[in-house]
Design a protein around this motif. Structure first.
Motif, PDB file in Angstrom:
ATOM      1  N   ILE A 276     -14.374  27.854 -36.147  1.00  0.00           N
ATOM      2  CA  ILE A 276     -15.611  27.943 -36.222  1.00  0.00           C
ATOM      3  C   ILE A 276     -15.879  28.609 -34.385  1.00  0.00           C
ATOM      4  O   ILE A 276     -15.793  27.870 -33.649  1.00  0.00           O
ATOM      5  CB  ILE A 276     -16.319  26.672 -36.565  1.00  0.00           C
ATOM      6  CG1 ILE A 276     -16.154  26.292 -37.778  1.00  0.00           C
ATOM      7  CG2 ILE A 276     -18.158  26.973 -36.282  1.00  0.00           C
ATOM      8  CD1 ILE A 276     -16.858  24.907 -38.219  1.00  0.00           C
ATOM      9  N   ASP A 277     -16.465  29.779 -34.680  1.00  0.00           N
ATOM     10  CA  ASP A 277     -16.884  30.355 -33.241  1.00  0.00           C
ATOM     11  C   ASP A 277     -17.911  29.514 -32.792  1.00  0.00           C
ATOM     12  O   ASP A 277     -19.026  29.144 -33.500  1.00  0.00           O
ATOM     13  CB  ASP A 277     -17.604  31.665 -33.477  1.00  0.00           C
ATOM     14  CG  ASP A 277     -16.197  32.492 -33.933  1.00  0.00           C
ATOM     15  OD1 ASP A 277     -14.954  32.346 -33.623  1.00  0.00           O
ATOM     16  OD2 ASP A 277     -16.566  33.770 -34.404  1.00  0.00           O
TER      17      ASP A 277
ATOM     18  N   LEU B 250     -17.319  20.122 -42.195  1.00  0.00           N
ATOM     19  CA  LEU B 250     -17.124  21.346 -41.752  1.00  0.00           C
ATOM     20  C   LEU B 250     -17.987  22.521 -42.487  1.00  0.00           C
ATOM     21  O   LEU B 250     -18.458  23.436 -41.585  1.00  0.00           O
ATOM     22  CB  LEU B 250     -15.697  21.814 -41.837  1.00  0.00           C
ATOM     23  CG  LEU B 250     -14.562  20.980 -41.328  1.00  0.00           C
ATOM     24  CD1 LEU B 250     -13.292  21.282 -41.781  1.00  0.00           C
ATOM     25  CD2 LEU B 250     -14.663  21.325 -39.711  1.00  0.00           C
ATOM     26  N   GLN B 251     -18.291  22.282 -43.567  1.00  0.00           N
ATOM     27  CA  GLN B 251     -19.211  23.274 -44.368  1.00  0.00           C
ATOM     28  C   GLN B 251     -20.849  23.164 -43.602  1.00  0.00           C
ATOM     29  O   GLN B 251     -21.422  24.280 -43.272  1.00  0.00           O
ATOM     30  CB  GLN B 251     -19.387  22.866 -45.810  1.00  0.00           C
ATOM     31  CG  GLN B 251     -20.256  24.138 -46.485  1.00  0.00           C
ATOM     32  CD  GLN B 251     -19.908  25.377 -46.214  1.00  0.00           C
ATOM     33  OE1 GLN B 251     -18.735  26.139 -46.384  1.00  0.00           O
ATOM     34  NE2 GLN B 251     -20.872  26.368 -46.154  1.00  0.00           N
TER      35      GLN B 251
ATOM     36  N   LYS C   2     -20.717  24.633 -40.179  1.00  0.00           N
ATOM     37  CA  LYS C   2     -20.647  26.124 -40.219  1.00  0.00           C
ATOM     38  C   LYS C   2     -22.027  26.520 -40.627  1.00  0.00           C
ATOM     39  O   LYS C   2     -22.573  27.463 -39.794  1.00  0.00           O
ATOM     40  CB  LYS C   2     -19.824  26.737 -41.504  1.00  0.00           C
ATOM     41  CG  LYS C   2     -18.504  26.689 -41.005  1.00  0.00           C
ATOM     42  CD  LYS C   2     -17.436  27.022 -42.337  1.00  0.00           C
ATOM     43  CE  LYS C   2     -15.790  26.608 -42.162  1.00  0.00           C
ATOM     44  NZ  LYS C   2     -15.273  26.814 -43.182  1.00  0.00           N
ATOM     45  N   GLU C   3     -22.907  25.935 -41.392  1.00  0.00           N
ATOM     46  CA  GLU C   3     -24.000  26.299 -41.773  1.00  0.00           C
ATOM     47  C   GLU C   3     -25.035  26.081 -40.608  1.00  0.00           C
ATOM     48  O   GLU C   3     -25.985  27.168 -40.526  1.00  0.00           O
ATOM     49  CB  GLU C   3     -24.612  25.461 -43.148  1.00  0.00           C
ATOM     50  CG  GLU C   3     -23.840  25.747 -44.183  1.00  0.00           C
ATOM     51  CD  GLU C   3     -24.306  24.616 -45.177  1.00  0.00           C
ATOM     52  OE1 GLU C   3     -25.024  23.880 -45.106  1.00  0.00           O
ATOM     53  OE2 GLU C   3     -23.577  25.044 -46.518  1.00  0.00           O
TER      54      GLU C   3
ATOM     55  N   MET D  83     -24.484  26.252 -37.504  1.00  0.00           N
ATOM     56  CA  MET D  83     -23.902  27.046 -36.510  1.00  0.00           C
ATOM     57  C   MET D  83     -24.523  28.195 -36.789  1.00  0.00           C
ATOM     58  O   MET D  83     -24.735  29.492 -35.923  1.00  0.00           O
ATOM     59  CB  MET D  83     -22.477  27.080 -36.042  1.00  0.00           C
ATOM     60  CG  MET D  83     -21.875  25.821 -35.365  1.00  0.00           C
ATOM     61  SD  MET D  83     -22.503  25.721 -33.525  1.00  0.00           S
ATOM     62  CE  MET D  83     -21.640  27.192 -32.988  1.00  0.00           C
ATOM     63  N   ALA D  84     -24.733  28.793 -37.962  1.00  0.00           N
ATOM     64  CA  ALA D  84     -25.061  30.037 -38.269  1.00  0.00           C
ATOM     65  C   ALA D  84     -26.635  30.200 -38.220  1.00  0.00           C
ATOM     66  O   ALA D  84     -27.119  31.345 -38.214  1.00  0.00           O
ATOM     67  CB  ALA D  84     -24.463  30.447 -39.728  1.00  0.00           C
TER      68      ALA D  84
END
Length: 353
Positions: free
Chosen positions: A285-286, A344-345, A348-349, A351-352
């Motif tokens: 994950i960036d 983790l999902q 990701k959400e 961070m986006a």
């Protein structure tokens, strides 16, 4: 008015705040039930505490003696008092649990002076010990008498047996003793894939605080004396430190359930594996940085503060350094792959966004 016991939480909900959040392992609960019923002698003279000594011998050798206590802070305070004089001091890492997270108990309850050393990864070395190992004849300075290390460390890193041997040799050469805070000793052994004795009594550790709670116990730890010549008045210190359980069999049987076979190792390996799964996902994950090597069941990361705050509304976890944006994610014996993947999902959400 009659009241019935009710479940007040959703047992499917798991977070990443602490391995203390986990419940007790079913095999431990079964052991407590097995020890119940009938009368047993109080204050440690029961059959279960007696058998625990033999179990400890199988892990730490025939001279090891276990003193069950209620909790980890109690274990550390009792152990350090038994190793020091009234004028003594304890050298430890600045990040050590005894310094950061025990409410001043070693100082206030144990009457100890902590001499702290900053470390890059939570681990002491002989060179770092020497920053505080001086002034034994200086009446104006608390006398360094003990080096206390944590295995695994508060930053999730693990000492190798050779690293602990070097510290023990260095401390003993200077007339000091060595205490090991083993709140997560099972996770360290699982990470190193060696018996616990390999990095404790075999390399020179004098006294160990053995952790059960984070490894699946309901409550209870133990002070394990590995070098009988290093301590004094353990029974008295445990009592005056308010750590002597009257119904000690219910502490001892939990530790026996963990240690008599391989439950302690199964639990630790699983928790460590879940932390590795979490770390692997985080690395993809960036914008999220893992701060320390993931060697046990903890992942330390740095990410935008606002992201962490939003994520905390979905999963429980703590900031480690809120100013820097550092967080700690812990896995436990009951963490599931689905829990990790869902976290983790969510990460990701957020961070986006």
């Amino acid at each position: 008015m009659r009241t019935d016991a009710r479940r007040h939480h959703d047992p499917q909900v798991r977070g990443f705040a602490s391995d203390n959040y986990a419940g007790a392992h079913p095999e431990v609960l079964a052991a407590i039930a097995l020890a119940n019923g009938g009368h047993q002698v109080a204050y440690g003279e029961d059959d279960y505490t007696g058998h625990l000594q033999r179990v400890m011998h199988s892990h730490f050798g025939p001279t090891a003696e276990a003193f069950p206590v209620f909790n980890g802070t109690g274990a550390n305070v009792v152990a350090l008092q038994a190793l020091t004089d009234r004028w003594g001091a304890v050298i430890c890492a600045e990040s050590a649990h005894i310094n950061v997270d025990e409410g001043g108990a070693p100082e206030r309850m144990g009457g100890l002076k902590l001499l702290t050393v900053p470390t890059p990864d939570g681990k002491l070395t002989p060179e770092l010990v020497d920053r505080q190992a001086y002034g034994w004849d200086d009446e104006h300075r608390a006398m360094p008498q003990v080096v206390s290390i944590t295995q695994n460390t508060e930053l999730g890193t693990v000492y190798t047996p050779d690293e602990i041997r070097a510290i023990c040799d260095h401390a003993h050469e200077r007339g000091m003793k060595v205490h090991l805070d083993g709140a997560r000793i099972a996770n360290a052994a699982a990470s190193l894939d060696v018996p616990m004795r390999t990095f404790t009594n075999t390399v020179g550790v004098d006294v160990l605080s053995f952790g059960g709670t984070k490894n699946g116990a309901l409550f209870g730890e133990a002070v394990v004396v590995l070098n009988p010549d290093a301590v004094r008045a353990m029974e008295h210190l445990r009592k005056l430190s308010m750590q002597l359980a009257s119904k000690m069999r219910f502490v001892s049987v939990q530790l026996e359930a963990l240690l008599a076979k391989d439950l302690w190792l199964r639990n630790a390996r699983h928790a460590n594996a879940m932390a590795q799964r979490l770390a692997e996902g985080v690395r993809a994950i960036d914008g999220v940085e893992i701060l320390y090597p993931v060697q046990a069941n903890a992942v330390f990361a740095r990410l935008p503060h606002a992201v962490s705050e939003r994520l905390q509304k979905r999963f429980r976890f703590y900031f480690w350094d809120e100013t820097a944006g550092d967080v700690r994610w812990m896995c436990a014996f009951d963490t599931r792959e689905d829990d990790v993947d869902a976290f983790l999902q969510a990460l990701k959400e957020e961070m986006a966004r």
